[in-house]
Design an enzyme around this catalytic site. Structure first.
Site, mmCIF file in Angstrom:
data_model
loop_
_atom_site.group_PDB
_atom_site.id
_atom_site.type_symbol
_atom_site.label_atom_id
_atom_site.label_comp_id
_atom_site.label_asym_id
_atom_site.label_seq_id
_atom_site.Cartn_x
_atom_site.Cartn_y
_atom_site.Cartn_z
ATOM 1 N N GLY A 1 -3.244 4.097 -2.664
ATOM 2 C CA GLY A 1 -4.145 4.984 -3.389
ATOM 3 C C GLY A 1 -3.422 6.106 -4.109
ATOM 4 O O GLY A 1 -2.340 5.924 -4.678
ATOM 5 N N SER A 2 -3.997 7.298 -4.051
ATOM 6 C CA SER A 2 -3.532 8.416 -4.874
ATOM 7 C C SER A 2 -2.133 8.913 -4.544
ATOM 8 O O SER A 2 -1.563 9.691 -5.304
ATOM 9 C CB SER A 2 -4.523 9.581 -4.758
ATOM 10 O OG SER A 2 -5.770 9.218 -5.304
ATOM 11 N N THR A 3 -1.573 8.500 -3.410
ATOM 12 C CA THR A 3 -0.205 8.929 -3.104
ATOM 13 C C THR A 3 0.805 8.327 -4.085
ATOM 14 O O THR A 3 1.956 8.775 -4.141
ATOM 15 C CB THR A 3 0.199 8.535 -1.663
ATOM 16 O OG1 THR A 3 0.024 7.126 -1.496
ATOM 17 C CG2 THR A 3 -0.644 9.296 -0.658
ATOM 18 N N ALA B 1 -8.316 8.629 -4.962
ATOM 19 C CA ALA B 1 -8.607 7.376 -5.661
ATOM 20 C C ALA B 1 -9.626 6.527 -4.926
ATOM 21 O O ALA B 1 -9.366 6.041 -3.842
ATOM 22 C CB ALA B 1 -7.326 6.577 -5.856
#
Length: 576
Positions: free
Chosen positions: A293-295, A574
């Site tokens: 995801g957003s990482t 996300a």
């Protein structure tokens, strides 16, 4: 003086003396013959039984299994002497003897009686891994047929907290999981042996002096810090139970040399006891994969900056948080029409990350992820490590290309994600995590420039330190923290479902990182599922202790009242 006419005259005996000598010889022969006849005919059965009771046995001499240590030479695994208690059943065993054995070994007397009755004849194990104290009491009973076999059993001082990385041995002393399995042959050494004569009760009655001494196993030294391992385990347990999640993991590495200081998972198991739930034995940090995801937003944006696809001061038109790709829409939780690059990361804008990331061609974006090690094993020499999944760019559809920049369509394990973030602490160069202090530092490819690396740390610092950032719960008094939250839907049977993986990856101090820490919480189901709410507090607990234990100097003022400062619940990572 008498003279002898011939030499034989010297030895000539009188007739009487010859008769006496012959009579004595005949008598001795008759005595021997009678004894042989007696033994052969009258005592035949006795002697056969007696002879059958003796045998030569090749007795194993067990080697001492090597110890496993942490980075501070604290024991993580050690062997201690124990005894396997067995019984050779040839004759009737008295009930009082059975009662005494059961009492000392703390086992059920009726079960022991039934076990002996069922066997009737032969050898049985009564109990294994008996303490030396109990073994001594058993020996003092002097029961015929009772046997004590000395063994070495493993003891794990850190119990659940280090179980997944260290593993355990089985009842036979063979490495079954973790480092115990990985280095079993080195830890075991070589067994010795000696030949002995035993009687029918398996007691040694003679040593034949035919032996080979055992060779003890070698010790293993690791980079794990058992103090921080305990901190990580307790923090994971606290927040996984608080948010009713399935499981969670944490990996902490030294940003400068790649040493793995922490690899913790919850739930866990006690390696000192038998394990009934095999699912708890997985080292999820390397065996389980998830879409990050957003990482991944800082990575895709950093590579776009490196390839000059976007300018640092550029304003991104995020179209009120809505982006159409084919028949699919990408949305932001906090829609804005325009965002700076820093704000795209700070507020975790899916739309902004997708717009920037797709300026890279599929081949370029795939190349960045490939350089970071996605889709291939790190070769950490930790059992169970998987490679994750990174499909070749030629198979990407438009929707895949648009989601890849914010961490969908690629799967990694937590150790791989930790490795990816080393580029932000080492001037853009990948640093391979390592578990052994004597292992050389392995530097990988250069993915971004030192300048871009420094800019991205500043952007990620805003995620934690500035108002409106999604990672406020990762703040640590006295230190700047740079990091990124992640909240991604899970894929089950090829479909995205309404279950989430909450994550946080960061480093501190952000200006000159000493440690990199990644935290992943699987399927939090109560109150919140966002990485900034669920995973960031775990990051704070572990990183705060690490900075303190290693005397890392403060890099910001301590006059902020961070403990009382309200941090809004985090959203915005996300989601599809």
């Amino acid at each position: 003086m008498k003279k002898f006419s011939h030499q034989s005259d010297i030895f000539e005996l009188s007739k009487n003396r010859r008769r006496v000598v012959l009579s004595l010889i005949l008598l001795l022969f008759l005595m021997l013959f009678s004894r042989a006849l007696y033994l052969q005919q009258i005592k035949k059965d006795f002697l056969q039984n007696k002879g059958d009771g003796f045998s030569v046995r090749n007795e194993i001499l067990h080697s001492y299994r090597g110890k496993i240590y942490d980075r501070n030479h604290k024991l993580l695994a050690v062997s201690s002497p124990t005894y396997d208690v067995g019984l050779t059943i040839n004759n009737h065993i008295k009930n009082e003897n059975i009662r005494d054995i059961a009492t000392i070994l703390k086992i059920n007397e009726k079960n022991l009686q039934q076990k002996i009755k069922n066997k009737n004849k032969g050898f049985i194990y009564i109990k294994r891994s008996v303490s030396p104290e109990s073994a001594k009491k058993i020996s003092e009973l002097k029961i015929a047929g009772l046997n004590l076999d000395k063994q070495y059993r493993r003891f794990y001082p850190n119990r659940e907290s280090a179980a997944h990385i260290i593993g355990k041995t089985n009842l036979d002393g063979i490495g079954h999981e973790g480092l115990e399995k990985q280095w079993d042959s080195i830890l075991t050494g070589e067994k010795g042996h000696k030949k002995v004569v035993i009687d029918g009760s398996r007691r040694i009655i003679d040593d034949l002096h035919d032996f080979k001494l055992p060779k003890n196993g070698s010790d293993i030294f690791t980079t794990i810090d058992s103090r921080l391992q305990h901190t990580a385990y307790e923090s994971l347990k606290k927040y996984i139970e608080r948010y009713e999640a399935r499981s969670g993991s944490a990996v902490l590495v030294d940003a400068k040399n790649g040493d793995i200081l922490v690899m913790a998972n919850y739930p866990s198991y006690n390696p000192n006891a038998s394990v009934t739930n095999l699912d708890t034995m997985r080292n999820r940090s390397v065996t389980d994969t998830f879409e990050p995801g957003s990482t991944l937003k800082p990575i895709s944006i950093a590579y776009a900056l490196e390839k000059k696809k976007v300018r640092t001061n550029e304003i991104i038109n995020t179209n009120n948080g809505l982006l159409k790709v084919g028949r699919t829409y990408i949305r932001d939780d906090h829609p804005e029409n325009e965002l700076t690059i820093k704000d795209v990361i700070k507020t975790s804008s899916n739309v902004g990350a997708s717009i920037i990331g797709t300026r890279l061609t599929p081949k370029e974006l795939w190349g960045a992820y490939d350089k970071l090690g996605f889709g291939k094993k790190i070769h950490s020499q930790i059992p169970g490590e998987v490679s994750g999944k990174l499909r070749t760019y030629t198979a990407w559809r438009d929707i895949d290309h648009s989601r890849m920049p914010y961490g969908y369509g690629v799967s990694v394990n937590l150790l791989q994600l930790t490795q990816a973030y080393t580029i932000f602490a080492n001037d853009g160069v990948v640093l391979k995590p390592k578990l052994y202090p004597n292992e050389e530092i392995k530097v990988g490819e250069k993915v971004i420039s030192p300048n871009v690396s420094k800019k991205m740390r500043a952007f990620m610092q805003a995620v934690v330190e500035e108002d409106g950032g999604t990672g406020g719960k990762a703040k640590i008094p006295g230190y700047t923290v740079a990091g990124k939250t992640g909240t991604a839907k899970k894929v089950i049977n090829g479909q995205y479902v309404n279950q989430y993986v909450a994550s946080f990856v960061g480093m501190a101090p952000s200006n000159n990182p000493k440690f990199i820490l990644a935290v992943m919480i699987d399927d939090p189901s109560k109150d919140s599922y966002y990485g900034g709410t669920v995973a960031a507090p775990v990051f704070k607990d572990i990183m705060k202790d690490a900075l303190k234990l290693y005397d890392v100097p403060y890099d910001k003022e301590l006059n902020e009242n961070l403990m009382n400062k309200m941090v809004k619940p985090q959203t915005g990572d996300a989601k599809l």
